[in-house]
Design a protein around this motif. Structure first.
Motif, short mmCIF file in Angstrom:
data_model
loop_
_atom_site.label_atom_id
_atom_site.label_comp_id
_atom_site.label_asym_id
_atom_site.label_seq_id
_atom_site.Cartn_x
_atom_site.Cartn_y
_atom_site.Cartn_z
N LEU A 167 0.84 -1.19 0.00
CA LEU A 167 0.00 0.00 0.00
C LEU A 167 0.88 1.24 0.00
O LEU A 167 1.91 1.28 0.68
CB LEU A 167 -0.92 0.02 1.23
CG LEU A 167 -1.75 -1.24 1.49
CD1 LEU A 167 -2.60 -1.05 2.74
CD2 LEU A 167 -2.63 -1.56 0.30
N TYR A 176 -7.76 2.26 7.03
CA TYR A 176 -8.12 1.79 5.70
C TYR A 176 -8.71 0.39 5.79
O TYR A 176 -8.18 -0.49 6.49
CB TYR A 176 -6.90 1.79 4.77
CG TYR A 176 -6.40 3.18 4.48
CD1 TYR A 176 -6.87 3.88 3.38
CD2 TYR A 176 -5.48 3.81 5.32
CE1 TYR A 176 -6.43 5.17 3.11
CE2 TYR A 176 -5.05 5.09 5.06
CZ TYR A 176 -5.52 5.78 3.96
OH TYR A 176 -5.09 7.05 3.69
N LEU A 178 -9.56 -3.03 3.91
CA LEU A 178 -9.12 -3.84 2.78
C LEU A 178 -10.10 -4.99 2.58
O LEU A 178 -10.50 -5.65 3.56
CB LEU A 178 -7.71 -4.40 3.01
CG LEU A 178 -6.53 -3.51 2.58
CD1 LEU A 178 -6.49 -2.25 3.41
CD2 LEU A 178 -5.21 -4.27 2.68
N ALA A 216 -8.53 -1.11 -1.39
CA ALA A 216 -8.22 -0.37 -0.17
C ALA A 216 -9.03 0.92 -0.15
O ALA A 216 -8.96 1.72 -1.09
CB ALA A 216 -6.73 -0.06 -0.07
#
Length: 791
Positions: A167, A176, A178, A216
């Motif tokens: 990332l 974040y 995922l 993401a």
């Protein structure tokens, strides 16, 4: 904001202790990073009434809070455990975390937590996505995702346990979410990642072969924020090669037995066996973890034939042949110079004997290599006559025969000349008169001549037929003229055709041809009379039926006439550039020899005005066009050196739009500026009716038009005035009255330079986003017949 009374904080759980291990850059940053690691969970709804009861799919473990950062008055959304990790946030950052009331289980009993900072201000921040109401929205980078998989490369290897997600472009302090999808399956959420740096690595579990897609998304992202997405395919490990069947040579030359060695070592041990006579096909095997390609041994035409025949040399099949020749059918032409002998059912490993016999004389034997299913060989010839060809091998053979005919006699010449009786270019609706001159010269008259004229697209038969006695003319999509009997001399046939559409190349090309049943052979004086030809037997007084012989010059049997057609096509569309509406166009006039006498007008219409317009008003008469209901008329200039059919490209400001010398917008159609500088949509403002559907007409006589729509607003370009705060004081005696206004006069359309075959660099900025619009061709309905003056 005062902190609410809180219960004692329980001891850190193992998850908290692990999350708190992130290396801090400062005491505040360390605290924020550790707490952010606690928040590694999926994003949920921000509805406070729902969050206080259940924040996860099972409604038991997680609760969404506003986690205070090191910067006073700033929070980030977090989702720790209710019973353990959440209580670790009580008192964090001097008790600035905002925590809603919730219930959790402790020692088998349900405990009510009253919340922290759950007052009016805290609830406002919480319901605003953990941001102070009124603060400008921060800008977040789009996360970038790159997937790396260590693929399985050997038969003894195993699939990788994980795929690594790299990332980047992360915002420090943000969390974040995922998700991973395997070959189109349902997405699966991974643990939330809280960025302590702008990059991170996340292992993605591998559950089998397939395409892994990882997305993401920032937790709390708005609808306008984009997600980072990447995919990688995990492939299966190579399979163990299957056993290879070979033809194992025996002690007898030319004899083999079928064999299938069990291992690669045994198989490769056959290479070189019996002086290398084993037949081995190509195969792939593994050596020290690497895949190796073996090219095969004796894998040529003979080896393949024996291998495919069960390791026995095949018996040659009986070949078959045929002869192909282009016969001479035109008088005065040359005889063919070669025969093509096509043969089938021959073995690629054998040589065959080819013998050619011409009128009883045998040529030397040639050797021809077999070709399997089908092959061919060219045999030169030099004269007409009978040719016999024999292809043989040992006791098997095949024979074919062909007669090469001499070229036909030349005893008549039939010809056609075609012309269009017009001068210069025509337009859609005009009528072209065509003239076809048919001539029959030579020793004999021509039997049953037929003229065929297939009208091209854009032309329709319009009557006006003129033809000599004995000729019959029928019109339609194809115009035919026929003469019943024997014809000699010359005949002129004329007819009219109307132009219904403009051809793409700027000219209409009409081609006609004449044919016949051959010549009439003169045997007795009666044969000079007309001969009625049909399937039935002919009149006995005329002798034998006429024989068909060739035209001495078939190259003059067809003629064509090319007539320029004046037309114009236009493609264009609305485009928003720097908050300014433009119309980009590409105009292609055709059939124009002298552009100085045909100016190009770009005319703006509302749909109602366009439908009622007079298309016959000349393009140069701008005043009359405006009086006819047009909103605005502009001129597109011809560049120096322009030739007919060359596109003219450029752009015009929308009527009512204006820009300053730096290209910044200063006015918009249908908008009026008040005295205080604010703007409002004004139905009485100039060009207000061009803010919806608009028709742009290109008029050169004929005309073309493109329907377009005022450019809609996008996040990057509004094509309207900037939003401003209206005046604070509004008269109350007449609330419907508008405040005093300052009307900005509408500026004339400002063109970007029109061009020929190349657009300037400035046009590139507009043309980059050009939306292609369907072109609607139209023209004034008229019919003009052009005829020459006859003496």
């Amino acid at each position: 904001m005062p902190a609410a009374a809180t219960p004692p904080a329980p001891a850190d759980t193992p998850e908290q202790a692990a999350n708190a291990a992130a290396p801090p850059e400062s005491s505040d940053a360390s605290d924020a990073a550790a707490s952010d690691e606690d928040a590694a969970q999926p994003q949920v709804s921000r509805d406070a009434s729902q969050r206080s009861a259940a924040d996860t799919p099972n409604g038991k473990d997680k609760v969404t809070i506003c986690h205070a950062t090191g910067a006073d008055g700033k929070w980030v959304e977090n989702r720790p455990d209710r019973s353990g990790d959440l209580n670790g946030h009580v008192g964090h950052q001097d008790g600035r975390d905002i925590i809603p009331p919730f219930t959790y289980e402790e020692d088998g009993e349900m405990v009510e937590f009253p919340g922290q900072n759950w007052d009016e201000d805290g609830i406002a921040v919480y319901e605003n996505g953990c941001a102070t109401p009124g603060d400008p929205d921060p800008e977040y980078s789009t996360p970038a995702v790159e997937l790396v998989a260590d693929q399985c490369e050997a038969t003894t290897d195993e699939l990788p346990e994980t795929v690594t997600a790299h990332l980047s472009s992360l915002n420090v302090g943000q969390s974040y979410l995922l998700t991973v999808t395997v070959s189109g399956s349902e997405p699966v959420e991974l643990p939330i990642v809280t960025a302590v740096a702008t990059t991170a690595e996340v292992p993605v579990p591998v559950t089998g072969v397939g395409e892994y897609t990882v997305s993401a998304t920032r937790v709390g992202a708005s609808g306008e924020e984009r997600s980072g997405v990447a995919s990688v395919t995990v492939v299966s490990c190579p399979e163990e090669p299957a056993p290879v069947s070979i033809c194992h040579a025996t002690g007898m030359d030319g004899k083999w037995v079928l064999n299938s060695p069990a291992t690669m070592g045994q198989l490769l041990g056959h290479v070189g066996h019996q002086d290398g006579r084993d037949i081995i096909p190509p195969f792939t095997y593994e050596d020290d973890g690497q895949m190796v390609e073996f090219p095969g041994q004796n894998w040529d035409e003979d080896g393949i034939a024996a291998y495919e025949n069960g390791c026995e040399a095949p018996e040659p099949p009986v070949p078959s042949i045929r002869i192909e020749v282009e016969q001479c059918t035109v008088a005065g032409s040359e005889l063919p110079t070669e025969l093509v002998v096509v043969f089938e059912n021959t073995l690629p490993s054998l040589d065959y004997e080819l013998t050619v016999i011409h009128d009883g004389e045998e040529s030397p034997v040639r050797l021809v290599r077999g070709a399997g299913a089908e092959g061919s060989v060219t045999v030169p010839i030099s004269a007409a006559g009978t040719y016999e060809v024999v292809l043989s091998h040992d006791d098997v053979s095949d024979t074919a025969t062909v007669d090469v005919a001499p070229c036909p006699d030349a005893d008549f010449d039939l010809s056609l000349v075609k012309s269009a009786l017009v001068e210069g270019a025509v337009e859609v609706g005009d009528v072209i008169r065509y003239s076809l001159t048919v001539a029959a010269d030579g020793t004999h008259a021509v039997l049953q001549p037929v003229v065929t004229d297939s009208l091209p697209d854009g032309l329709v038969f319009a009557g006006g037929v003129s033809a000599p006695d004995g000729w019959s003319v029928n019109g339609g999509e194809t115009v035919t003229a026929t003469f019943a009997g024997a014809f000699s001399g010359t005949a002129v046939i004329e007819f009219d055709a109307m132009v219904t559409s403009a051809p793409a190349l700027g000219a209409v090309i009409n081609r006609a041809c004449v044919s016949s049943d051959g010549a009439v052979i003169e045997g007795t004086p009666e044969r000079t009379t007309a001969v009625e030809v049909g399937d039935a037997a002919r009149d006995a007084s005329l002798g034998d039926a006429p024989r068909a012989v060739a035209d001495s010059d078939p190259g003059n049997d067809c003629g064509e006439a090319t007539t320029p057609v004046r037309s114009v096509t236009v493609a264009g569309g609305a485009e928003c550039v720097n908050d300014t509406p433009w119309f980009s166009y590409s105009v292609t006039p055709s059939g124009i020899a002298h552009p100085a006498g045909l100016p190009i007008a770009l005319i703006w219409w509302s749909p109602e005005a366009y439908a009622a317009r007079d298309a016959g008003i000349p393009a140069a008469d701008h005043a009359a066009i405006l009086a006819d209901g047009a909103a605005q008329v502009d001129t597109i200039p011809y560049p120096s050196g322009w030739v007919s059919g060359q596109p003219l490209s450029g752009a015009m400001l929308w009527p009512g739009a204006s820009v300053d010398s730096a290209g910044n917008p200063t006015g918009w159609p249908g908008w009026t500026q008040r005295a205080d500088g604010t703007w409002f949509e004004d139905p009485s403002a100039p060009f207000y009716d061009l803010r919806g559907e608009t028709i742009v007409e290109i008029r050169i006589n004929p005309t073309a038009s493109a329907t377009t729509v005022y450019p809609p607003a996008t996040p990057d370009c509004a094509a309207r005035p900037p939003e401003t705060v209206p005046p604070a004081v509004v008269p109350v005696d007449n609330p419907n009255a508008a405040p005093p206004v300052m009307v900005r006069p509408a500026a004339a359309a400002q063109p970007i330079a029109a061009t020929g075959s190349e657009a300037p660099a400035a046009l590139g900025l507009i043309a980059a986003g050009l939306l292609a619009i369907g072109v609607i061709l139209s023209s004034a309905r008229r019919r003009r017949t052009v005829r020459p003056t006859r003496e």
